[in-house]
Structure formats: structure tokens, C-alpha cells
Enzyme design. Structure first.
Site, PDB file in Angstrom:
ATOM      1  CG  PHE A  48      51.086  45.799 123.031  1.00 30.62           C
ATOM      2  CD1 PHE A  48      52.591  45.188 123.170  1.00 30.62           C
ATOM      3  CD2 PHE A  48      51.433  46.887 122.158  1.00 30.62           C
ATOM      4  CE1 PHE A  48      53.571  45.601 122.442  1.00 30.62           C
ATOM      5  CE2 PHE A  48      52.246  47.206 121.330  1.00 30.62           C
ATOM      6  CZ  PHE A  48      53.279  46.506 121.208  1.00 30.62           C
ATOM      7  CE  LYS A  53      58.543  29.164 135.752  1.00 27.33           C
ATOM      8  NZ  LYS A  53      58.586  29.207 137.158  1.00 27.33           N
ATOM      9  CE  LYS A 111      70.674  38.231 118.408  1.00 27.36           C
ATOM     10  NZ  LYS A 111      71.295  37.988 116.971  1.00 27.36           N
ATOM     11  CD  GLU A 170      50.657  38.758 129.429  1.00 24.42           C
ATOM     12  OE1 GLU A 170      50.477  40.149 129.454  1.00 24.42           O
ATOM     13  OE2 GLU A 170      50.559  38.194 128.066  1.00 24.42           O
TER      14      GLU A 170
END
Lengths: 208, 743, 327
Positions: B251, B706, B638, B710
Site C-alpha cells: 500500500f 487508466k 474479478k 488509488e
């Protein structure tokens, strides 16, 4: 007094204290005098270390092990470091995440919070023992199908916990599953998919 | 293309290619490699926050059983690059650089490593580590942002370069909101949040020769890590190998090289054995970055008919004393809404803490909490539906850069999400809906993040067994990189995905950037596609006359043969192609084109939350969460859906529970583990609903992607905070929204 | 973690002897708290006496009550038919604690002996009178949002973290212990202690005393019970504050009531005066509010935990309302 005392030079003393106390152990009384002395005066740490270990018999994934471990070795570290069963994960080491979940005599527990020696004679099942040869356990299949993970690190613990959750009869509803799976944190946040996987196994009626 | 229609892989909800390894415990993470003669390293941290280390008593530790070395500033071997290495491009700091472990006696933050203890087992290393005692000359420290906000400064990089994005931004009049007819001015606080991937930060360092280093490391960029440590040790990059086949979440916190990695490498050098080092959960708070504590102020004015006339957004973020960490907290405010007057001011406050590092949805997630909360506050002031208010200020082109969007389907996202969450049930007046003691409310929050693409290289090779092997140095921290690349390759080659293997997480493989900023599929995706096309083209040339005149798109790889679609008899066995050199790897680099100059490229998302707030206990339950994204082409519904759900869960954490607190008297965290620092558990998560617009963006790359990672979290926290306001009438501007704030 | 000797007796007396005779020895059962404390260097026993093989796991009828062996697992007790029938409040409190895995390890005796989760207690580099008497209380002037509002001293403002104990104190349980001087029974309300000048002592157990069982008298609290736990996430978190409530209601009149709070004091906090105020009253929100006000008398907050002064009564009301309406 504590070995981990603040006294900078206190360790030697503490260690001798420990070894003296160890003489209460029957094994220690059988040690030849010179060896005991060597150990006591730290002339040979290796010799000393040998007597800090205790024998342990465990059955892990159907394989019987005769081991010699330090009492302070946790079941988790034993699995990962001594038996090379790294499928069981260390995520916090304090019983706060569930990544280390294994079954002991069929019950799910946090392997990080117990000493291996406390499981003398018990049967341990880890994620590696859930697979039947090449065949995945239905819960493993369901996790793949429903994408019940991302990074995969909490996954073995989630699966071990999920299998137990169904076996315990705590997978009756989505809410019950969420409550009884809350001991397994997934930081990637795949919770919805994990619940879907558990529901499929529960409703599929396969033997878990 | 015809054969692609028959072999449609892009968009298919394929199971993960590494799923089996992950569900069986077969996936190996950084601390799980077995090397002969392994040693174990444990860090000892400073117990003061600032000052000097005057001495360290290591005698007891050195004598403890099994201890191989105790390394400190006083006896550490010289790390040659600490003196010569300059600022590293892989580092986020605009000024300063990462902490150089054991280089000097300075203490810059609490729990800064002062020693590493190496022993022949974890148990022994951990025990001995407790015997090490530092002696200090403490100095007065600063760890509280608000108390030191008056010393906040413009980042040095912005001072030096007027074009730097961290400079003050202005369009229209400065602070025009102050003179607006209908205006608001609110302050928002985001506490320090910690990434806390489930895998503790771990590294196994192995000097295979005095000048050859192999690292099994938790990193989001094998090449960045290689570059950093090659520099530290003045080694040619090819002498350093970084392996990160599996990364147990990150992360953002593995985007930077940290002191514990240097410590493991130094330790391996000293004991001349492979050394494994794994941080404790406490050390995950103190030594590998975090989302910085940030204070924000947002002023906004609007006309009575719901047009924003001005926004001013200011923020002060926390950084360390040795690195200036910056993030794009104010970026969304400059481009999301059609306001003629916008002012942004970004400042930093240097504190005696470890450096922060980008955490999922980095600055945008922080900024969006202020902006999207303020949007809700203004809608309430105007007595407008917050969705309608956003539609009235929708931007059809980028108002910051004055460029057209490459694509923008945010309106479509609004519609999808509003329907799914049942937005029509929302009442304008807060506190209108209830179910017994539970107050019910609805809220929304918008997210955006740049559709970044970098250069990437993929190698493709036909194997004698008829499979295709692809390799790239990129990593996978969980989104399913190997899986989607396999799908892209399968569709491009016309080959069964089972016959394709995509290998990653190794610095020896062809180059790619770090996995961060939602850029991996945007960058590595086209490289995979182009490498596969090049491989096909190469095989076609080798296949001889029958293929020479064939159209490229008719050439396809099948089980055992290169074939021509529509002409079943025209085929050449791989064995024959391999005899002619057909098994040599083709390596192709794909780079972003000039489109970035013409278009503004962003992914967009909107999150809708339904919450239930207990009127007596203040507990909040997120009963529905719907996340909709315009992220271009979705390669795998998925895995992409899973990533969106994960971001939403991260947003629940941010909104309701995550906060790391320092006791400023000591400079030490009082939140040290998962009992104090709460992250969402199963019971906190609803069945998150995800919808994608799934329209390709033709300008980012040929695949039309794209990026998702985030925008999955950006806007979630304000959606929940806004829903809580709608339920209770209570506007909470300081996260997390814990029960004590609602009673 | 330091090395330690490990012994695994099979008879209670041997276990008691092993701990009574060695000042550095301690019992280990589930280990869910002790192992954690040892890992962090907060507990440093040099000898562990593993009592898991002692025959103390039974749940049985005893006179006019239930006797629960000290080594019965939290999960076993929570799922036990007799417990659910006779003492459903206990089952609710147990299931509100920890996680399924931890409840499979933690024992009844061990649950009572959990140490506080105060952050200052948990950090060797910060002051804590409970961990290291004389160093001061870090929480007093520190970050104290989790801390006590009742019964604290200037030496310690920590709270006891157990959920189970909150139910047991409400249910008038008795702790059975066996020690070097023989056996004794300790009323649950006297088992844990207030910090006073010796916060290092959590309970009134003496060195070498082993908890063998908990007795819970049968009572009328088989239906109208509730355990209300308020925490920062939906599960698997320690309480900000919790309330155990049990009512005996006949024709909407309260005949008897039991009430206790968790997360507010150094021990599970029985609310006797509030209980008495409920007797004879109708089971209405107004009665509950009055009882809650009585319950909060004498509460005092610190810098970060003033919310408990409001959360306390609110949670009491909610717990009583839910208990009253439990079918």
C-alpha cells in the site's frame, strides 16, 4: 529477578541463576559434572544451549515429528523456521491478526500465542496439510474461484479459519460468518469475496 | 479481430494465475526463503526522540547464546555509498534523503534503529536485542504538527523551481471565497495512518560473493531497490539482484528503501552469512513510513443556484527533519470542479519523526476528505442534493490545465452508483431516517487520480514445449499483475492462457517501474502486448513463404503450431521454428506517446455509502458501500473488482477507526499494534458493490486502461463522513469518526 | 524473550507447589495474554508451569448453580448448552471478546487474569507503576481515552479488559482457588482489586494460588439479558465501554436486576445502587435512565475520556432496553 534486567552486566549472573534453577530438571541432574560446570560458567554456550531444549513430539499434517526445542519457541516459529512450513504466516506475532491460524486437534488457534512445547502429543494441521495430494480442499477452491485474496499473505490463515468456521457451525448467515471470521484481518480488504467463498462451501454441502 | 473474438481474454473474469500457490501456502514471501546457514537479525530502537547516542552497552547481548554480532554506529563497517551517494531518483524526498543507518550518533526519531543483533535463531536474536542498552544525550523534540504549524514552510523544491507542482496555485482571484455571498470555511484533520500490510516488512540479504548481493525483499520496485543498494555499496547494478516474487501487501510503504534493509545487508556482510530480518508490528509504525498527519483548511463560495465561485484549499502535512516528503493533497481541488477562482497552498512541518511515505491514494485521499466534505457542507447550505450540486459543477475539460480529458465518464459513474445504493431514499434534512435506535444516512465522495504511464519492457519467449514465457521486473503487491498480463498476452497471441507464464518480481528481468500510483497495467500492459506482437512477427518471419504474405492479425499461436486463422492446413510446428532460433526471447520496450501533452488523463471514481449510526452509543456501521469507477478498460473484472472492494474497506478504516497517536511528551507512539491501531475486520465490511463504466481510454495506451488502485480509496472516507452527517446532523471534520465523537 | 524452565504437571497440587515454591514461576494456561507479555518483555517468568493437562475443564451442575472449571475454554463455555440456558449473559459476554481463535485458547481462569491493555503498561520505555512500581503513571497526563472513570488512583488509571468478568461480577459468581494454604472461595466482586498504591497487583490471589473453578448461582436471569459492548470497530477490539445487564421482569415490573460495566475501572464495575433503583420499577426507558444516572455517580474523567461520562449512561440504557425486550 529477570534476565532482562536493566543491569548492563547482569546477564551473566542471570544466566547462571537460570542454569542453577535448571538443575531442578531431571535431565540436568544426569549431566556429567564438568559439562555442567562448563555450561554454568559459559565456557561453552553450545553445551549450555543443548540443555535449554526440551523434547517434543508433534504430529504435523499427518507426519510425526520428534523434536528438541527451546520452551520459548512458539508453535508459529517452529512451523516456519524449524519445519519449513512457511504457509502459516506471521502478521503480528501477538494474536491480533489471525495470519498464523492453524488447527490443533481440529480447533483453530493462533499459533503465535502458544509455545510449541504446550502442544506435546497433539495433531497440528496447517494450510499445507489441507490439500489432499494435488487436490485442493473445497475451501481452497472456493477462495480461488471467488478471488478471496489479493496479496495472499493472510490467505492461509483465512482458509484455516474458514474451514473451522464451517465445521463449528458458525457459517449460518453472512452476518455470522463476518463475526466469526473477524479474527482474520485482510488488509487488502477482500472480505466480501472471502464471505462469498465460505458461503459457497457451506451451501455446497461438501465435506469440509 | 476475428481470432480475438474467439479467444477473448481481456475482460474475462479469469482466476488468478498464482491463486493455487496462495491458497496452498506455496507462495514464498521475503522471509520464507531457505538458505544454508541462515542468521536472524533483530533491530534495537532508540528510546529517545531526538539527541545523540553517547554510548551503547552491547556486552550482555554479545555474550548471549547464539549471538553472532551486535552492530551499532560504533562498530558498523563503513557503507561506502553513504558518503558518495547523492539524492536518489527512486526516493520521494524532494530534499534530503533516507536515513543512513549506523552512520552517525544522531537520533532523529523515536525507535530509530541504534543496533542490529544477529544470532542463529529468532528466539536468541530477540532475547539478545533486549539486552542492548543505549545511552543518550537527549534534546528537546517536536512531534506535534499543530503545535508546530506556525513553522510550516513551502517545500524547498517548490522554492527552487517556480514550476514545481507543490508551489501555490492560483486561478482567478486569490482567496475569492472570502467575498462570496454563500460561503463556508472549515478545518479538517487526518491523523497519521499506517499502511500495515499483513506481511511484516522483511528482507533476506545474502552476499553471494564479496561484491555480489542478492536480496529477497519486500519491495514495490525491484529495480529501485537494486539501484538504492547498489549505490549504498558502490556496486555495479548488475551485481545486485532483488527478488520479490510475492509481496504480502504494501500500500505504498515498500516504495522507499528503509533503514532495516540497510541493516540486514550490513549484518550479512559482518557475519558472512545470509541474514533474515523481519520487523515487529511495533516497528511497522516507527520505521517504514505512514500517511502523514495533515491539517487542512477549505474555503468555498457558491451562488444560490449551486455554482461554485471560489475554492481555497490549504494544507500542512507532516514530514521528518531529514527528508522533505510531499504528496498531491491539493491536486483534486484544482481540477475536479468548475470553479473560476481556485487557490491552493501546500506547506510542510518538519517534526522529529520517521519520514512519511505515500499510502494508498496518497495525498489525494487526504485532500479529498476536505474537498468532498466541503462539497457536502456547501450542498447542505444551499439545500441541494449533493449529487445535483456536483453535477452543476461538473467539468467537461480540465480547468487546471485547460486541456480536454482523454476520457471522463464520471457522470456515468454517478448514475450507476446512485441507483445501486438507493440514493433516492436519501433525505435532504439530516436525521430523517431511522430504524429503531439506528439513524440512517447516505453520503457520497468523489475520487480521481492521474492515469500515469511509464516506460516498461517485457521479454517474450517461445519455449520448446509450446508455451510462451514472459518476464518483467515489475512486482505484484496483490492486484493480480501476473494474471492480467497473462490475459493480455493470451489475447494478443491467440494462445490458451494456460500456455503462458508471466514471471515478475526479479530485478534481472526486463525493466519496469515500481508498482505504485496505479500505473502498472497502464505501463506493463502495453509492453506485454507489444512484446507478444513482436514475438508473433518474429515467428511469422521464420515460418517461411506461406506466412510471408499473411496478414499479421491472422497469425496465431496454437497448441504446438504457428497457424493461420481461416487456413487450418497452413501451419508450422514450433519445433521447426525453434530450430531456426525461434526460442530466442524478444524484448520490447513500450513508452508513453505524446498524447499526454494533448490530454489530461485521469481515472475517476465515486463512492456511495449508507451508514447506520447508533443514537446512544455512537457506533457506526457502513451498511452499504457502492464504488463506481471510470478506469478505462477493465482487463479482469474479478481482480479489478476485488481491488475496488479493498480500497473501499481501506476507506472504512480511514473514516471510522485508523489513527496512530504519539504521546508528545515522549515522542513515542501509544498505538503499537492491532489492538490499539484498528483496521477493519470482516464485521466492519458490508458486501461492497462495484461497478465499472469499462470504456477504453484510447489515449493512455492501446489497451485503454487508466488505473484502479488509488481511486478505489480516494473519496471513500468523505462518503462515509457525509453519510454520517446525513444520518445525524453531526459534521465530523477530524478523522477517524469514533463513537466518542458522535454521542 | 528470556529462556525459562517448563514443567507440565498433571495434578493440581504439583502445579501449586511448583509455583508456590519458586518466586519466578508462574502458571500458563491458554497463554493468549502471558505469551504476548513475555514477547514484549513485560512478563519475564523464569519458570512456566503449564496447567493445561490438569483436570479442570468440566462444566457441571453444583448445588444451586453451575460450576465452570478454570480451564474450560472460552469457546466451550460460550457454546455450552447449560450455560446458554442458565446463564446466557455469560455466553454473550464471552462471544463479545477477542476472536474465535483466541476463544479456542483462552480459559476461564486466564480470562480473569488478563492484564490491562494500557499502552503505557505495554511499553518498556514509558513510565508505568503497574509494570514497574515507582516509575509513575504515563496515562495520568498522557493519552487516556481508554482509561478509568471509577476507582482509579493517582498511581494508576488503567482498566481491566475482560468482558467475561463483567458478566461474572454481575451474576454474583464465586472464584474457587486452591493454594499452599488450602482452598478458599472468593466472591467475584472481591477477586479483582482497585489500584490504590499498589497497582502492580491486579487481583487478591496469593502467590501459588490456582483458580480451579467459578461457581455461578442459578438465578432468574435466563431471558432478559444483554451484553452491550461499544468498541471502535464491529468486532475483535477491546471495549471503550461495556455493560452487562440482566433483568427479571414480571408483568412489566422489574423484580430483580443485575448491572455491571467494563472499561471503566481497574476491575469489572458492579453497579449495585443502580440495580436496587430498578427493583419494583416498570421496565421503561425512564427507569433505565434513572438507574444510569445513579450508576454514574462519582465518575470522573481525564483529558481524553470525558466521552465515557456520556457513553456510560447511554450504554446502560441501551443494554437495559435490549435486555428488557429480549424474547
Amino acid at each position: 529477578m529477570s534476565i532482562e534486567s536493566d543491569k548492563p552486566a547482569g546477564h551473566d549472573e542471570a544466566r547462571r541463576t537460570f542454569l542453577k534453577q535448571s538443575s531442578l530438571l531431571t535431565a540436568f541432574t544426569m549431566v556429567p559434572g564438568p559439562v555442567l560446570q562448563a555450561a554454568t560458567y559459559e565456557l561453552d554456550e553450545k553445551v549450555a544451549a543443548a540443555f535449554e531444549k526440551v523434547p517434543l513430539r508433534l504430529e504435523v499434517n499427518g507426519v510425526k515429528h520428534k523434536l528438541s526445542v527451546e520452551p520459548r519457541t512458539t508453535l508459529l516459529d517452529l512451523l516456519r523456521e524449524n519445519l519449513n512450513l512457511t504457509g502459516t504466516k506471521k502478521g503480528c506475532d501477538y494474536g491480533q491478526c489471525g495470519a498464523c491460524t492453524v488447527h490443533v486437534d481440529g480447533q483453530r488457534v493462533n499459533s503465535c500465542l502458544s509455545f510449541a512445547v504446550m502442544h506435546e502429543g497433539k495433531k497440528i494441521t496447517t494450510i499445507e496439510g489441507l490439500t489432499n495430494g494435488d487436490k485442493l480442499h473445497p475451501m481452497q477452491e472456493a477462495f480461488v474461484k471467488h478471488d478471496g485474496f489479493q496479496c495472499g499473505y493472510c490467505t492461509p490463515g483465512q482458509i484455516m479459519s474458514a474451514v473451522a468456521c464451517v465445521r463449528e457451525g458458525h457459517a449460518g448467515s453472512e452476518g455470522e460468518i463476518r463475526e466469526y471470521m473477524s479474527g482474520n484481518i485482510c488488509r487488502c480488504g477482500a472480505y466480501s469475496n472471502i464471505v462469498a467463498a465460505i458461503q459457497e462451501v457451506k451451501n455446497g454441502g461438501q465435506k469440509v | 479481430m476475428k481470432e480475438q473474438a474467439q479467444n477473448k481474454q481481456i475482460g474475462a473474469p479469469m482466476d488468478r494465475v498464482d491463486g493455487r500457490l496462495k491458497v496452498t501456502g506455496g507462495a514464498k514471501y521475503s522471509a520464507e526463503y531457505e538458505l544454508p546457514n541462515m542468521a536472524y537479525a533483530v533491530l534495537v530502537g532508540s528510546t529517545i526522540t531526538k539527541g545523540r547516542l553517547t554510548g551503547i552497552d552491547t556486552k550482555a547481548a554479545e555474550k548471549a547464546p547464539g549471538v553472532l554480532a551486535v552492530i551499532t554506529h560504533f562498530n558498523s563497517p563503513k557503507v561506502p555509498g553513504f558518503d558518495t551517494a547523492g539524492k536518489d531518483p527512486s526516493q520521494p524526498a524532494t530534499v534530503g534523503g533516507p536515513l543512513k543507518i549506523f552512520k552517525d550518533d544522531k537520533i532523529r526519531y523515536n525507535d530509530q534503529p541504534i543496533a542490529v543483533v544477529v544470532a542463529d535463531s529468532w528466539e536468541r536474536a530477540r532475547f539478545a536485542a533486549r539486552l542492548v542498552k543505549g545511552q543518550y544525550a537527549p534534546e528537546k523534540h517536536k512531534t506535534n504538527l499543530e503545535a508546530n504549524a506556525s513553522e510550516a514552510f513551502l517545500p524547498t523544491a517548490a522554492k527552487k523551481n517556480p514550476k514545481h507542482p507543490m508551489n501555490d496555485y492560483q486561478r482567478g482571484q486569490v482567496d475569492a471565497y472570502k467575498t462570496g455571498a454563500i460561503k463556508l470555511e472549515s478545518e479538517y484533520v487526518i491523523p497519521t495512518e499506517v499502511h500495515h500490510p499483513m506481511e511484516l516488512q522483511a528482507i533476506t540479504a545474502h552476499w553471494e560473493a564479496p561484491d555480489r548481493l542478492t536480496l529477497y525483499d519486500k519491495t514495490q520496485g525491484t529495480l529501485a531497490t537494486r539501484r538504492d543498494f547498489a549505490k549504498e555499496w558502490n556496486l555495479p547494478e548488475e551485481n545486485v539482484k532483488v527478488i520479490a516474487t510475492f509481496v504480502g501487501g504494501a500500500f505504498g510503504n515498500a516504495l522507499h528503501s528503509w533503514p532495516h534493509e540497510s541493516a540486514a545487508i550490513i549484518a550479512a556482510k559482518v557475519v558472512n552469512r545470509p541474514v533474515k530480518l523481519m520487523l515487529t508490528r511495533e516497528q511497522m509504525f516507527t520505521n517504514v513510513g505512514y500517511r502523514p498527519y495533515t491539517w487542512q483548511k477549505l474555503g468555498m463560495s457558491a451562488t444560490a443556484d449551486g455554482k461554485i465561485t471560489a475554492i481555497t484549499h490549504e494544507s500542512v502535512g507532516q514530514t521528518s527533519t531529514y527528508e522533505e516528503f510531499t504528496e498531491s493533497t491539493l491536486a483534486q481541488t484544482r481540477m475536479m470542479y468548475q470553479s473560476p477562482n481556485v487557490t491552493t497552498r501546500y506547506r510542510l512541518a518538519s517534526l522529529d519523526v520517521c519520514s512519511p511515505i505515500w499510502m494508498r491514494g496518497p495525498g489525494e485521499a487526504t485532500g479529498a476528505f476536505a474537498l468532498e466534505s466541503a462539497m457536502d457542507e456547501m450542498a447542505h447550505l444551499l439545500n441541494l442534493d449533493p449529487l445535483e450540486f456536483r453535477l452543476r459543477n461538473y467539468t467537461e475539460q480540465d480547468p487546471e490545465k485547460n486541456k480536454p480529458w482523454s476520457t471522463k465518464f464520471l457522470k456515468e459513474c454517478y448514475q450507476l452508483g446512485a441507483e445501486r445504493v438507493g440514493w433516492n431514499k436519501r433525505q435532504l434534512k439530516p436525521g430523517s431516517l431511522r430504524d429503531g435506535e439506528w439513524l440512517i444516512g447516505y453520503g457520497m465522495g468523489v475520487g480521481t487520480f492521474g492515469a500515469h504511464r511509464g516506460a516498461a519492457t517485457v521479454g517474450a519467449q517461445l519455449r520448446p514445449d509450446g508455451t510462451v514465457l514472459l518476464q518483467c521486473a515489475t512486482t505484484d503487491i496483490g492486484p493480480g499483475t501476473g494474471t492480467v498480463m497473462t490475459q493480455i498476452a493470451a489475447e494478443t497471441l491467440g494462445l490458451d492462457p494456460k500456455k503462458i507464464r508471466f514471471e515478475l518480481g526479479n530485478s534481472s528481468f526486463p525493466k519496469a517501474g515500481t508498482q505504485g500510483g496505479s500505473s502498472t497495467v497502464n505501463s506493463v500492459g502495453p509492453a506485454t502486448q507489444e512484446a507478444c506482437l513482436a514475438l508473433k512477427e518474429k515467428l511469422r518471419t521464420l515460418a517461411g513463404a506461406a506466412f510471408a504474405s499473411a496478414k499479421k492479425e491472422d497469425v496465431t499461436l496454437t497448441d504446438g503450431y504457428l497457424a493461420l486463422s481461416g487456413s487450418p492446413t497452413t501451419r508450422v510446428a514450433y519445433a521447426d521454428l525453434i530450430k531456426q532460433g525461434g526460442d530466442k526471447a524478444v524484448t520490447v520496450e513500450a513508452k508513453p506517446g505524446p498524447e499526454g501533452q494533448k490530454y489530461s488523463m485521469y481515472s475517476f471514481s465515486v463512492h456511495f455509502a449508507e451508514v447506520r449510526v447508533h443514537e446512544l452509543t455512537g457506533e457506526v456501521r457502513v451498511s452499504k458501500l457502492v464504488s463506481c469507477a471510470d478506469a478505462g478498460t477493465i482487463i479482469n473484472e474479478k481482480t479489478a473488482g476485488n481491488q475496488m472492494k479493498g480500497g473501499a474497506v481501506g476507506g472504512i478504516g480511514m473514516a471510522l477507526m485508523e489513527a496512530a497517536h504519539i504521546d508528545d511528551r515522549f515522542g513515542r507512539y501509544v498505538t503499537k499494534d492491532f489492538a490499539d491501531y484498528h483496521v477493519p475486520v470482516h464485521a466492519d465490511s458490508p458486501d461492497v458493490q462495484v461497478a465499472f463504466v469499462n470504456q477504453p481510454d484510447p489515449h493512455v495506451n492501446a489497451l485503454g486502461t487508466k488505473g484502479i488502485g488509488e481511486i478505489a480509496i480516494i473519496g471513500v472516507a468523505p462518503a462515509i463522513a457525509n453519510a454520517i452527517f446525513n444520518a445525524t446532523g453531526k459534521r465530523i471534520r477530524e478523522l477517524p469518526i469514533t463513537p466518542d465523537k458522535l454521542i | 524473550m528470556n529462556q525459562f524452565q517448563y514443567v507440565r504437571p498433571t495434578k493440581p497440587q504439583a502445579a501449586i507447589d511448583a509455583v508456590a515454591k519458586d518466586q519466578n514461576a508462574t502458571f500458563i494456561a491458554g497463554g493468549t495474554n502471558l505469551v504476548d507479555l513475555m514477547k514484549r518483555g513485560i512478563a519475564t517468568p523464569q519458570k512456566l508451569v503449564d496447567i493445561n493437562r490438569l483436570p479442570l475443564t468440566k462444566i457441571e451442575k453444583e448445588n444451586n448453580g453451575l460450576r465452570i472449571g478454570a480451564l474450560a475454554l472460552n469457546s466451550t463455555v460460550a457454546d455450552d448448552k447449560q450455560v446458554r440456558q442458565k446463564q446466557p449473559l455469560l455466553a454473550l459476554a464471552l462471544n463479545a471478546g477477542a476472536s474465535a481463535q483466541l476463544r479456542n485458547m483462552a480459559t476461564v481462569g486466564g480470562n480473569m487474569l488478563q492484564r490491562t491493555r494500557c499502552s503505557y503498561f505495554y511499553d518498556l520505555a514509558m513510565p508505568c507503576n503497574k509494570r514497574e512500581p515507582g516509575t509513575g503513571c504515563g496515562a495520568l497526563e498522557g493519552i487516556n481515552r481508554m482509561h478509568a472513570i471509577f476507582g482509579f488512583s493517582d498511581k494508576c488509571i488503567a482498566v481491566h479488559p475482560s468482558d467475561m468478568s463483567v458478566a461474572l461480577v454481575a451474576l454474583d459468581a464465586t472464584v474457587l482457588v486452591s493454594g499452599p494454604k488450602g482452598e478458599r472461595r472468593i466472591p467475584f466482586a472481591d477477586f479483582h482489586r482497585l489500584p490504590g498504591d499498589t497497582p502492580e497487583k491486579d487481583t487478591n490471589l496469593e502467590k501459588g494460588e490456582l483458580i480451579t473453578a467459578v461457581d455461578i448461582p442459578d438465578g432468574p436471569f435466563t431471558k432478559h439479558v444483554h451484553y452491550q459492548k461499544v468498541r471502535e470497530r464491529a468486532s475483535y477490539a477491546f471495549a471503550l465501554l461495556s455493560v452487562a445487564a440482566a433483568l427479571d421482569i414480571e408483568n412489566n415490573t422489574i423484580k430483580a436486576a443485575r448491572l455491571a460495566m467494563g472499561g471503566v475501572a481497574h476491575k469489572p464495575w458492579r453497579l449495585t445502587a443502580a440495580e436496587q433503583s430498578l427493583v419494583g420499577k416498570p421496565a421503561t426507558e425512564e427507569s433505565f435512565r434513572q438507574a444510569a444516572a445513579i450508576a454514574m455517580q462519582g465518575a470522573k474523567a481525564f483529558k481524553h475520556n470525558a466521552y465515557k461520562l456520556k457513553l456510560g449512561p447511554n450504554t446502560i440504557v441501551q443494554a437495559l432496553k435490549t435486555a428488557a425486550s429480549a424474547a
